[in-house]
Design an enzyme around this catalytic site. Structure first.
Site, short mmCIF file in Angstrom:
data_model
loop_
_atom_site.label_atom_id
_atom_site.label_comp_id
_atom_site.label_asym_id
_atom_site.label_seq_id
_atom_site.Cartn_x
_atom_site.Cartn_y
_atom_site.Cartn_z
N HIS A 23 8.31 3.90 -14.25
CA HIS A 23 9.15 2.71 -14.06
C HIS A 23 8.79 1.66 -15.11
O HIS A 23 7.66 1.21 -15.17
CB HIS A 23 8.98 2.14 -12.66
CG HIS A 23 9.77 2.88 -11.63
ND1 HIS A 23 10.17 2.33 -10.44
CD2 HIS A 23 10.26 4.15 -11.62
CE1 HIS A 23 10.88 3.21 -9.74
NE2 HIS A 23 10.92 4.34 -10.44
N TYR A 64 12.73 -6.37 -5.44
CA TYR A 64 12.04 -7.33 -4.58
C TYR A 64 13.03 -8.45 -4.28
O TYR A 64 13.50 -9.12 -5.21
CB TYR A 64 10.82 -7.91 -5.30
CG TYR A 64 9.67 -6.94 -5.43
CD1 TYR A 64 9.65 -5.95 -6.42
CD2 TYR A 64 8.58 -6.99 -4.55
CE1 TYR A 64 8.59 -5.06 -6.54
CE2 TYR A 64 7.52 -6.11 -4.66
CZ TYR A 64 7.53 -5.15 -5.64
OH TYR A 64 6.49 -4.27 -5.75
N PRO A 96 0.64 -6.11 0.43
CA PRO A 96 1.16 -5.04 -0.41
C PRO A 96 2.19 -5.48 -1.46
O PRO A 96 2.56 -4.68 -2.32
CB PRO A 96 1.80 -4.06 0.59
CG PRO A 96 2.00 -4.84 1.84
CD PRO A 96 0.99 -5.93 1.85
N LYS A 118 -1.21 -3.58 -5.25
CA LYS A 118 -2.53 -3.55 -5.89
C LYS A 118 -3.61 -2.81 -5.08
O LYS A 118 -4.65 -2.47 -5.63
CB LYS A 118 -3.02 -4.99 -6.14
CG LYS A 118 -2.27 -5.69 -7.24
CD LYS A 118 -2.76 -5.24 -8.61
CE LYS A 118 -1.86 -5.67 -9.73
NZ LYS A 118 -0.97 -4.63 -10.22
N TYR A 141 1.49 -7.15 -12.81
CA TYR A 141 2.03 -6.04 -12.02
C TYR A 141 1.59 -4.70 -12.60
O TYR A 141 1.20 -3.79 -11.87
CB TYR A 141 3.56 -6.13 -11.97
CG TYR A 141 4.18 -5.26 -10.89
CD1 TYR A 141 4.51 -5.79 -9.65
CD2 TYR A 141 4.40 -3.89 -11.11
CE1 TYR A 141 5.05 -5.00 -8.65
CE2 TYR A 141 4.94 -3.09 -10.12
CZ TYR A 141 5.27 -3.65 -8.89
OH TYR A 141 5.80 -2.86 -7.91
C1 LIG Z 1 2.67 -0.82 3.88
C2 LIG Z 1 1.64 -0.70 2.77
C3 LIG Z 1 2.10 -0.54 1.45
C4 LIG Z 1 1.17 -0.44 0.41
N1 LIG Z 1 1.63 -0.31 -0.89
C5 LIG Z 1 0.75 -0.24 -1.90
C6 LIG Z 1 1.18 -0.03 -3.27
O1 LIG Z 1 2.37 0.10 -3.57
N2 LIG Z 1 0.22 0.07 -4.25
C7 LIG Z 1 -1.11 -0.02 -3.94
O2 LIG Z 1 -1.94 0.06 -4.86
N3 LIG Z 1 -1.56 -0.18 -2.66
C8 LIG Z 1 -0.67 -0.30 -1.63
N4 LIG Z 1 -1.13 -0.39 -0.34
C9 LIG Z 1 -2.56 -0.45 -0.07
C10 LIG Z 1 -3.24 0.94 -0.06
O3 LIG Z 1 -2.56 1.81 0.80
C11 LIG Z 1 -4.71 0.80 0.35
O4 LIG Z 1 -5.29 -0.23 -0.42
C12 LIG Z 1 -5.49 2.11 0.16
O5 LIG Z 1 -5.19 3.01 1.20
C13 LIG Z 1 -7.01 1.86 0.15
O6 LIG Z 1 -7.69 3.10 0.12
P1 LIG Z 1 -9.15 3.24 0.75
O7 LIG Z 1 -9.55 4.64 0.50
O8 LIG Z 1 -10.01 2.15 0.29
O9 LIG Z 1 -8.94 2.96 2.31
P2 LIG Z 1 -8.16 3.81 3.40
O10 LIG Z 1 -6.93 4.42 2.82
O11 LIG Z 1 -8.02 2.90 4.57
O12 LIG Z 1 -9.15 5.00 3.76
C14 LIG Z 1 -10.32 4.78 4.53
C15 LIG Z 1 -10.70 6.06 5.24
O13 LIG Z 1 -11.90 5.86 5.96
C16 LIG Z 1 -11.78 6.46 7.24
N5 LIG Z 1 -12.70 5.77 8.15
C17 LIG Z 1 -12.57 4.56 8.75
N6 LIG Z 1 -13.62 4.29 9.52
C18 LIG Z 1 -14.47 5.34 9.42
C19 LIG Z 1 -15.72 5.64 9.98
N7 LIG Z 1 -16.33 4.79 10.82
N8 LIG Z 1 -16.31 6.80 9.65
C20 LIG Z 1 -15.71 7.67 8.80
N9 LIG Z 1 -14.50 7.45 8.24
C21 LIG Z 1 -13.89 6.29 8.54
C22 LIG Z 1 -10.32 6.25 7.60
O14 LIG Z 1 -9.88 7.17 8.59
C23 LIG Z 1 -9.65 6.50 6.26
O15 LIG Z 1 -9.31 7.84 6.05
C24 LIG Z 1 -0.22 -0.48 0.72
C25 LIG Z 1 -0.66 -0.61 2.04
C26 LIG Z 1 0.25 -0.72 3.06
C27 LIG Z 1 -0.26 -0.85 4.49
#
Ligand SMILES: Cc1cc2nc3c(=O)[nH]c(=O)nc-3n(C[C@H](O)[C@H](O)[C@H](O)COP(=O)(O)OP(=O)(O)OC[C@H]3O[C@@H](n4cnc5c(N)ncnc54)[C@H](O)[C@@H]3O)c2cc1C
Length: 385
Positions: A68, A196, A288, A292, A380
Protein backbone atom coordinates in the site's frame (compact mmCIF):
# COMPACT_ATOMS: atom_id res chain seq x y z
CA UNK A 1 16.04 -18.43 26.88
CA UNK A 2 12.54 -18.79 28.23
CA UNK A 3 9.91 -16.84 26.32
CA UNK A 4 6.53 -16.33 27.98
CA UNK A 5 3.78 -15.84 25.37
CA UNK A 6 3.41 -17.14 21.81
CA UNK A 7 1.94 -14.01 20.25
CA UNK A 8 3.85 -12.31 17.43
CA UNK A 9 6.49 -10.92 19.85
CA UNK A 10 7.34 -14.29 21.43
CA UNK A 11 7.24 -16.26 18.19
CA UNK A 12 9.32 -13.74 16.22
CA UNK A 13 11.91 -13.48 19.01
CA UNK A 14 12.25 -17.27 19.05
CA UNK A 15 12.62 -17.36 15.24
CA UNK A 16 15.32 -14.65 15.28
CA UNK A 17 17.20 -16.47 18.07
CA UNK A 18 16.98 -19.76 16.17
CA UNK A 19 18.92 -18.11 13.30
CA UNK A 20 21.80 -17.73 15.79
CA UNK A 21 21.33 -21.24 17.27
CA UNK A 22 20.25 -19.75 20.61
CA UNK A 23 17.91 -22.18 22.39
CA UNK A 24 14.52 -20.83 23.35
CA UNK A 25 11.46 -22.52 24.83
CA UNK A 26 8.10 -20.74 24.52
CA UNK A 27 5.47 -21.13 27.24
CA UNK A 28 1.95 -20.08 26.17
CA UNK A 29 -1.18 -20.25 28.31
CA UNK A 30 -3.63 -20.73 25.42
CA UNK A 31 -3.90 -23.36 22.70
CA UNK A 32 -2.31 -22.79 19.28
CA UNK A 33 -5.82 -22.68 17.75
CA UNK A 34 -6.92 -19.96 20.15
CA UNK A 35 -3.83 -17.86 19.43
CA UNK A 36 -4.54 -18.17 15.69
CA UNK A 37 -8.19 -17.23 16.11
CA UNK A 38 -7.44 -13.72 17.45
CA UNK A 39 -8.09 -11.19 14.71
CA UNK A 40 -5.95 -8.12 15.18
CA UNK A 41 -3.33 -6.19 13.25
CA UNK A 42 -3.01 -6.00 9.50
CA UNK A 43 -0.54 -3.26 8.57
CA UNK A 44 3.19 -4.05 8.59
CA UNK A 45 5.97 -1.48 8.42
CA UNK A 46 8.94 -2.28 6.21
CA UNK A 47 11.11 -2.84 9.32
CA UNK A 48 8.69 -5.58 10.42
CA UNK A 49 8.80 -7.25 7.01
CA UNK A 50 12.63 -7.00 7.13
CA UNK A 51 12.65 -8.73 10.53
CA UNK A 52 10.38 -11.50 9.19
CA UNK A 53 12.84 -11.90 6.34
CA UNK A 54 15.78 -12.02 8.78
CA UNK A 55 13.88 -14.72 10.71
CA UNK A 56 13.41 -16.70 7.49
CA UNK A 57 9.59 -16.48 7.53
CA UNK A 58 8.80 -13.74 5.03
CA UNK A 59 8.13 -15.79 1.87
CA UNK A 60 4.34 -15.86 2.05
CA UNK A 61 4.14 -12.27 3.33
CA UNK A 62 6.24 -11.12 0.35
CA UNK A 63 4.11 -13.13 -2.06
CA UNK A 64 0.63 -12.51 -0.69
CA UNK A 65 1.02 -9.23 1.27
CA UNK A 66 -0.47 -6.19 -0.43
CA UNK A 67 1.80 -3.20 -0.98
CA UNK A 68 0.00 0.00 0.00
CA UNK A 69 1.51 3.29 -1.16
CA UNK A 70 -0.93 5.48 0.73
CA UNK A 71 -4.12 5.86 2.76
CA UNK A 72 -7.23 7.95 2.26
CA UNK A 73 -8.67 10.37 4.79
CA UNK A 74 -12.40 11.01 4.68
CA UNK A 75 -13.94 14.10 6.29
CA UNK A 76 -16.55 16.73 5.50
CA UNK A 77 -18.01 14.52 2.75
CA UNK A 78 -14.73 14.32 0.78
CA UNK A 79 -11.86 11.87 0.31
CA UNK A 80 -8.19 12.91 0.33
CA UNK A 81 -5.24 10.65 -0.40
CA UNK A 82 -1.96 10.73 1.56
CA UNK A 83 0.62 9.44 -0.90
CA UNK A 84 3.30 7.63 1.15
CA UNK A 85 5.39 6.78 -1.88
CA UNK A 86 5.56 10.39 -3.11
CA UNK A 87 6.07 11.87 0.37
CA UNK A 88 8.52 9.35 1.87
CA UNK A 89 9.53 6.88 -0.85
CA UNK A 90 8.16 4.11 1.41
CA UNK A 91 5.09 1.91 1.65
CA UNK A 92 3.40 -0.45 4.14
CA UNK A 93 2.42 -4.08 3.63
CA UNK A 94 -1.08 -5.29 4.39
CA UNK A 95 -0.76 -8.84 5.73
CA UNK A 96 -2.79 -10.09 8.69
CA UNK A 97 -1.32 -10.73 12.13
CA UNK A 98 -3.01 -14.13 11.98
CA UNK A 99 -0.97 -14.96 8.87
CA UNK A 100 2.27 -13.72 10.48
CA UNK A 101 1.52 -15.89 13.52
CA UNK A 102 0.67 -18.84 11.31
CA UNK A 103 3.95 -18.52 9.34
CA UNK A 104 5.99 -18.26 12.55
CA UNK A 105 4.22 -21.26 14.12
CA UNK A 106 4.73 -23.39 11.02
CA UNK A 107 8.41 -22.55 10.79
CA UNK A 108 8.86 -23.36 14.49
CA UNK A 109 7.02 -26.67 14.21
CA UNK A 110 9.06 -27.52 11.07
CA UNK A 111 12.31 -27.04 13.00
CA UNK A 112 11.02 -29.17 15.91
CA UNK A 113 11.41 -26.32 18.38
CA UNK A 114 9.45 -26.47 21.62
CA UNK A 115 6.36 -24.41 22.34
CA UNK A 116 4.43 -25.50 25.43
CA UNK A 117 0.85 -24.47 24.71
CA UNK A 118 -1.94 -24.63 27.30
CA UNK A 119 0.47 -23.94 30.15
CA UNK A 120 -1.47 -23.11 33.34
CA UNK A 121 -0.44 -21.14 36.44
CA UNK A 122 2.65 -19.63 34.78
CA UNK A 123 5.01 -18.01 37.29
CA UNK A 124 8.42 -16.41 36.91
CA UNK A 125 11.04 -15.88 39.59
CA UNK A 126 14.75 -15.34 40.19
CA UNK A 127 15.14 -12.79 37.38
CA UNK A 128 16.71 -10.29 39.81
CA UNK A 129 19.54 -12.80 40.43
CA UNK A 130 21.58 -15.20 38.31
CA UNK A 131 19.08 -18.05 37.97
CA UNK A 132 15.70 -17.17 36.54
CA UNK A 133 13.01 -19.85 36.47
CA UNK A 134 9.67 -20.18 34.68
CA UNK A 135 7.26 -22.55 36.40
CA UNK A 136 3.95 -23.78 34.97
CA UNK A 137 1.57 -26.70 34.95
CA UNK A 138 1.08 -28.73 31.80
CA UNK A 139 -1.17 -31.79 31.57
CA UNK A 140 -1.39 -31.67 35.37
CA UNK A 141 2.40 -31.85 35.83
CA UNK A 142 4.48 -28.97 37.24
CA UNK A 143 7.27 -27.98 34.84
CA UNK A 144 10.28 -25.90 35.81
CA UNK A 145 12.34 -24.16 33.18
CA UNK A 146 15.74 -22.91 34.37
CA UNK A 147 17.13 -20.35 31.93
CA UNK A 148 19.62 -17.52 31.44
CA UNK A 149 17.00 -14.89 30.62
CA UNK A 150 13.22 -14.53 30.48
CA UNK A 151 11.50 -12.63 27.68
CA UNK A 152 8.09 -11.40 28.86
CA UNK A 153 6.14 -11.44 25.59
CA UNK A 154 2.83 -12.20 27.31
CA UNK A 155 0.79 -9.15 26.36
CA UNK A 156 -0.93 -6.49 28.43
CA UNK A 157 -2.60 -8.92 30.87
CA UNK A 158 0.43 -11.22 31.23
CA UNK A 159 2.25 -12.45 34.31
CA UNK A 160 5.73 -11.04 33.59
CA UNK A 161 5.13 -7.31 34.08
CA UNK A 162 2.88 -8.17 37.04
CA UNK A 163 5.81 -10.05 38.67
CA UNK A 164 8.05 -6.97 38.78
CA UNK A 165 8.08 -5.26 42.21
CA UNK A 166 5.81 -2.20 42.12
CA UNK A 167 8.58 0.19 43.15
CA UNK A 168 10.81 -0.90 40.24
CA UNK A 169 8.36 0.05 37.49
CA UNK A 170 6.64 3.25 36.39
CA UNK A 171 3.51 3.08 34.25
CA UNK A 172 1.80 5.74 32.13
CA UNK A 173 -1.73 5.19 30.90
CA UNK A 174 -4.58 6.86 29.03
CA UNK A 175 -7.88 5.06 28.55
CA UNK A 176 -10.04 6.48 25.74
CA UNK A 177 -13.79 6.87 26.35
CA UNK A 178 -14.78 4.74 23.33
CA UNK A 179 -13.96 1.46 21.59
CA UNK A 180 -13.77 -0.04 18.10
CA UNK A 181 -16.41 -2.45 16.87
CA UNK A 182 -14.70 -4.56 14.18
CA UNK A 183 -16.16 -6.87 11.55
CA UNK A 184 -14.19 -9.30 9.40
CA UNK A 185 -15.98 -10.42 6.23
CA UNK A 186 -15.11 -12.27 3.07
CA UNK A 187 -16.00 -9.40 0.78
CA UNK A 188 -13.68 -7.38 -1.47
CA UNK A 189 -12.38 -4.13 0.08
CA UNK A 190 -14.30 -1.02 -0.94
CA UNK A 191 -11.10 0.75 -2.09
CA UNK A 192 -7.60 -0.48 -2.90
CA UNK A 193 -6.20 1.41 0.14
CA UNK A 194 -7.36 1.98 3.74
CA UNK A 195 -9.88 4.77 4.43
CA UNK A 196 -9.75 6.57 7.80
CA UNK A 197 -13.03 8.46 8.25
CA UNK A 198 -13.74 11.32 10.64
CA UNK A 199 -17.53 11.74 10.86
CA UNK A 200 -19.98 13.49 13.15
CA UNK A 201 -21.34 10.04 14.15
CA UNK A 202 -17.84 8.81 14.99
CA UNK A 203 -14.72 7.33 13.41
CA UNK A 204 -14.78 4.55 10.81
CA UNK A 205 -11.97 2.55 9.21
CA UNK A 206 -12.14 0.59 5.97
CA UNK A 207 -9.28 -1.87 6.28
CA UNK A 208 -8.51 -5.18 4.62
CA UNK A 209 -6.55 -8.40 4.92
CA UNK A 210 -6.50 -9.43 1.25
CA UNK A 211 -8.27 -8.64 -2.02
CA UNK A 212 -11.11 -10.92 -0.89
CA UNK A 213 -11.25 -10.23 2.86
CA UNK A 214 -12.15 -6.91 4.47
CA UNK A 215 -11.84 -5.62 8.02
CA UNK A 216 -14.10 -2.70 8.88
CA UNK A 217 -14.36 -0.78 12.14
CA UNK A 218 -16.70 1.83 13.63
CA UNK A 219 -16.10 3.80 16.80
CA UNK A 220 -18.59 2.61 19.43
CA UNK A 221 -19.52 3.25 23.02
CA UNK A 222 -17.65 1.36 25.74
CA UNK A 223 -21.08 0.22 26.97
CA UNK A 224 -21.90 -1.50 23.66
CA UNK A 225 -22.02 -5.31 23.55
CA UNK A 226 -21.14 -7.22 20.38
CA UNK A 227 -24.46 -9.09 20.33
CA UNK A 228 -26.34 -5.77 20.26
CA UNK A 229 -24.88 -5.22 16.78
CA UNK A 230 -26.44 -7.30 14.01
CA UNK A 231 -24.46 -7.43 10.76
CA UNK A 232 -27.07 -5.20 9.11
CA UNK A 233 -26.81 -2.61 11.88
CA UNK A 234 -23.02 -2.62 11.50
CA UNK A 235 -23.07 -2.15 7.71
CA UNK A 236 -25.68 0.62 8.00
CA UNK A 237 -23.61 2.49 10.57
CA UNK A 238 -20.40 2.08 8.58
CA UNK A 239 -22.05 3.45 5.43
CA UNK A 240 -23.47 6.46 7.29
CA UNK A 241 -19.92 7.49 8.22
CA UNK A 242 -18.49 7.33 4.68
CA UNK A 243 -18.84 9.69 1.69
CA UNK A 244 -21.97 8.78 -0.36
CA UNK A 245 -20.11 7.28 -3.35
CA UNK A 246 -17.96 5.09 -1.08
CA UNK A 247 -20.94 4.03 1.03
CA UNK A 248 -22.75 2.87 -2.12
CA UNK A 249 -19.72 0.88 -3.23
CA UNK A 250 -19.28 -1.09 0.04
CA UNK A 251 -19.87 -4.80 -0.56
CA UNK A 252 -21.53 -6.29 2.51
CA UNK A 253 -21.68 -9.91 3.60
CA UNK A 254 -21.98 -12.07 6.69
CA UNK A 255 -19.38 -11.33 9.38
CA UNK A 256 -16.91 -14.11 10.09
CA UNK A 257 -15.71 -12.33 13.24
CA UNK A 258 -17.11 -9.41 15.19
CA UNK A 259 -15.55 -7.93 18.31
CA UNK A 260 -15.18 -4.77 20.37
CA UNK A 261 -11.71 -3.52 21.35
CA UNK A 262 -11.23 -0.82 23.98
CA UNK A 263 -8.62 1.83 23.14
CA UNK A 264 -5.72 2.48 25.45
CA UNK A 265 -2.28 4.12 25.51
CA UNK A 266 0.08 2.53 28.02
CA UNK A 267 3.84 2.44 28.67
CA UNK A 268 5.77 0.64 31.40
CA UNK A 269 9.30 1.85 32.10
CA UNK A 270 11.94 0.46 32.09
CA UNK A 271 11.61 -2.63 29.91
CA UNK A 272 14.41 -4.60 31.59
CA UNK A 273 14.54 -5.90 35.17
CA UNK A 274 17.72 -7.89 35.76
CA UNK A 275 17.34 -10.99 33.60
CA UNK A 276 13.74 -10.22 32.57
CA UNK A 277 13.04 -8.29 29.36
CA UNK A 278 9.52 -7.11 28.54
CA UNK A 279 8.60 -6.88 24.86
CA UNK A 280 5.51 -5.95 22.84
CA UNK A 281 2.13 -5.41 24.46
CA UNK A 282 3.55 -6.60 27.81
CA UNK A 283 5.38 -3.26 27.98
CA UNK A 284 3.25 -0.87 25.92
CA UNK A 285 -0.11 -0.48 24.24
CA UNK A 286 -1.12 1.99 21.56
CA UNK A 287 -4.63 2.64 20.26
CA UNK A 288 -4.84 0.76 16.92
CA UNK A 289 -5.46 3.94 14.85
CA UNK A 290 -1.77 4.33 13.96
CA UNK A 291 -1.29 0.59 13.22
CA UNK A 292 1.76 0.50 15.46
CA UNK A 293 1.21 -2.26 18.08
CA UNK A 294 2.46 -5.27 16.16
CA UNK A 295 5.21 -3.20 14.56
CA UNK A 296 6.49 -2.04 17.96
CA UNK A 297 6.40 -5.63 19.22
CA UNK A 298 8.51 -6.66 16.21
CA UNK A 299 11.13 -3.92 16.69
CA UNK A 300 11.38 -4.66 20.43
CA UNK A 301 12.25 -8.28 19.75
CA UNK A 302 14.53 -7.22 16.89
CA UNK A 303 16.58 -5.20 19.41
CA UNK A 304 16.40 -8.01 21.98
CA UNK A 305 17.50 -10.70 19.54
CA UNK A 306 20.49 -8.57 18.50
CA UNK A 307 21.41 -7.95 22.14
CA UNK A 308 21.19 -11.66 22.95
CA UNK A 309 23.20 -12.61 19.87
CA UNK A 310 25.94 -10.16 20.92
CA UNK A 311 25.83 -11.62 24.45
CA UNK A 312 26.07 -15.28 23.40
CA UNK A 313 28.25 -14.97 20.32
CA UNK A 314 30.55 -12.05 21.23
CA UNK A 315 30.38 -12.02 25.03
CA UNK A 316 29.16 -8.40 25.00
CA UNK A 317 26.45 -6.99 27.33
CA UNK A 318 26.17 -3.73 25.38
CA UNK A 319 23.04 -4.58 23.36
CA UNK A 320 21.20 -5.93 26.40
CA UNK A 321 22.19 -2.90 28.49
CA UNK A 322 20.84 -0.56 25.81
CA UNK A 323 17.67 -2.59 25.16
CA UNK A 324 15.24 -0.66 27.32
CA UNK A 325 16.34 2.83 26.29
CA UNK A 326 16.45 1.94 22.58
CA UNK A 327 12.96 0.45 22.66
CA UNK A 328 11.44 3.23 24.73
CA UNK A 329 12.74 5.92 22.41
CA UNK A 330 10.80 4.32 19.55
CA UNK A 331 7.82 3.44 21.75
CA UNK A 332 7.23 7.06 22.78
CA UNK A 333 7.38 8.24 19.16
CA UNK A 334 4.72 5.67 18.30
CA UNK A 335 2.69 6.59 21.40
CA UNK A 336 2.70 10.25 20.38
CA UNK A 337 1.66 9.48 16.80
CA UNK A 338 -1.04 6.99 17.79
CA UNK A 339 -2.52 9.38 20.38
CA UNK A 340 -2.46 12.30 17.90
CA UNK A 341 -4.08 10.33 15.06
CA UNK A 342 -6.69 8.89 17.43
CA UNK A 343 -7.54 12.34 18.80
CA UNK A 344 -7.80 13.77 15.28
CA UNK A 345 -10.06 11.09 13.82
CA UNK A 346 -12.48 10.14 16.62
CA UNK A 347 -15.54 11.89 17.96
CA UNK A 348 -14.35 12.97 21.40
CA UNK A 349 -17.33 13.23 23.76
CA UNK A 350 -15.73 15.96 25.89
CA UNK A 351 -14.68 18.15 22.93
CA UNK A 352 -18.22 18.93 21.71
CA UNK A 353 -19.14 20.73 18.48
CA UNK A 354 -16.17 23.11 18.77
CA UNK A 355 -13.74 20.21 18.97
CA UNK A 356 -15.36 18.57 15.93
CA UNK A 357 -15.02 21.75 13.84
CA UNK A 358 -11.39 22.08 14.96
CA UNK A 359 -10.75 18.53 13.72
CA UNK A 360 -12.19 19.48 10.31
CA UNK A 361 -9.95 22.56 10.23
CA UNK A 362 -6.89 20.51 11.16
CA UNK A 363 -7.69 17.83 8.57
CA UNK A 364 -8.16 20.53 5.90
CA UNK A 365 -4.77 21.96 6.84
CA UNK A 366 -3.20 18.49 6.91
CA UNK A 367 -4.27 17.46 3.40
CA UNK A 368 -3.35 20.91 2.01
CA UNK A 369 0.14 21.05 3.52
CA UNK A 370 2.97 18.98 2.16
CA UNK A 371 4.94 19.15 5.40
CA UNK A 372 1.92 18.14 7.53
CA UNK A 373 1.06 15.28 5.12
CA UNK A 374 4.72 14.19 5.15
CA UNK A 375 4.75 14.09 8.95
CA UNK A 376 1.70 11.79 8.92
CA UNK A 377 3.18 9.62 6.17
CA UNK A 378 6.61 9.33 7.85
CA UNK A 379 5.09 8.24 11.13
CA UNK A 380 2.64 5.83 9.51
CA UNK A 381 5.21 3.99 7.39
CA UNK A 382 7.49 3.78 10.43
CA UNK A 383 10.81 4.95 11.77
CA UNK A 384 14.02 3.04 11.03
CA UNK A 385 15.00 0.43 13.63
C1 LIG B 1 -8.50 -4.25 16.92
C2 LIG B 1 -6.98 -4.20 16.88
C3 LIG B 1 -6.35 -3.79 15.69
C4 LIG B 1 -4.96 -3.73 15.64
N1 LIG B 1 -4.35 -3.31 14.47
C5 LIG B 1 -3.01 -3.21 14.42
C6 LIG B 1 -2.33 -2.84 13.20
O1 LIG B 1 -2.93 -2.61 12.14
N2 LIG B 1 -0.95 -2.80 13.20
C7 LIG B 1 -0.24 -3.10 14.34
O2 LIG B 1 1.00 -3.03 14.30
N3 LIG B 1 -0.85 -3.49 15.50
C8 LIG B 1 -2.21 -3.55 15.57
N4 LIG B 1 -2.82 -4.00 16.72
C9 LIG B 1 -2.01 -4.34 17.89
C10 LIG B 1 -1.40 -5.75 17.82
O3 LIG B 1 -2.39 -6.71 17.55
C11 LIG B 1 -0.67 -6.07 19.13
O4 LIG B 1 0.17 -4.99 19.45
C12 LIG B 1 0.15 -7.37 19.04
O5 LIG B 1 -0.70 -8.50 19.13
C13 LIG B 1 1.19 -7.47 20.17
O6 LIG B 1 1.82 -8.73 20.13
P1 LIG B 1 2.41 -9.38 21.47
O7 LIG B 1 3.01 -10.66 21.04
O8 LIG B 1 3.23 -8.40 22.19
O9 LIG B 1 1.14 -9.61 22.40
P2 LIG B 1 -0.09 -10.60 22.21
O10 LIG B 1 -0.48 -10.70 20.78
O11 LIG B 1 -1.11 -10.14 23.19
O12 LIG B 1 0.47 -12.02 22.65
C14 LIG B 1 0.72 -12.32 24.01
C15 LIG B 1 0.62 -13.82 24.21
O13 LIG B 1 0.93 -14.14 25.56
C16 LIG B 1 0.00 -15.10 26.04
N5 LIG B 1 -0.07 -14.97 27.50
C17 LIG B 1 -0.71 -14.04 28.25
N6 LIG B 1 -0.54 -14.28 29.54
C18 LIG B 1 0.23 -15.38 29.66
C19 LIG B 1 0.74 -16.11 30.74
N7 LIG B 1 0.49 -15.75 32.01
N8 LIG B 1 1.50 -17.18 30.49
C20 LIG B 1 1.78 -17.56 29.22
N9 LIG B 1 1.30 -16.91 28.13
C21 LIG B 1 0.54 -15.83 28.35
C22 LIG B 1 -1.30 -14.73 25.34
O14 LIG B 1 -2.21 -15.81 25.30
C23 LIG B 1 -0.79 -14.35 23.96
O15 LIG B 1 -0.75 -15.44 23.08
C24 LIG B 1 -4.21 -4.09 16.79
C25 LIG B 1 -4.84 -4.52 17.97
C26 LIG B 1 -6.22 -4.58 18.02
C27 LIG B 1 -6.89 -5.05 19.30
Amino acid sequence: MAIVGAGPAGLLLAALLARHDIDAVIVEQRSAEYVLSRIRAGVLEQTTVDLLREAGVADRCLQEGLTHDGIELSFDGGLHRIDFRALTGKHVTVYGQTEVTHDLMRSRAGANLTTDYEAADVEIEGFDGEHPVVRYVRNGVVQELACDFIAGCDGYHGVCRASVPREAITTYEKVYPFGWLGVLADVPPVRPELIYANHERGFALCSQRSKARSRYYVQCSLDDQVDQWSDDAFWDELRRRLPAEIAEAVTTGPSIEKSIAPLRSFVAEPMRFGRLFLAGDAAHIVPPTGAKGLNLAATDVGYLARGLAEYYLEGSDAGLDEYSARCLSRVWKAERFSWWFTSLMHRLPEAGAFGFRLQQAELTYLVGSRSASSALAENYVGLPI
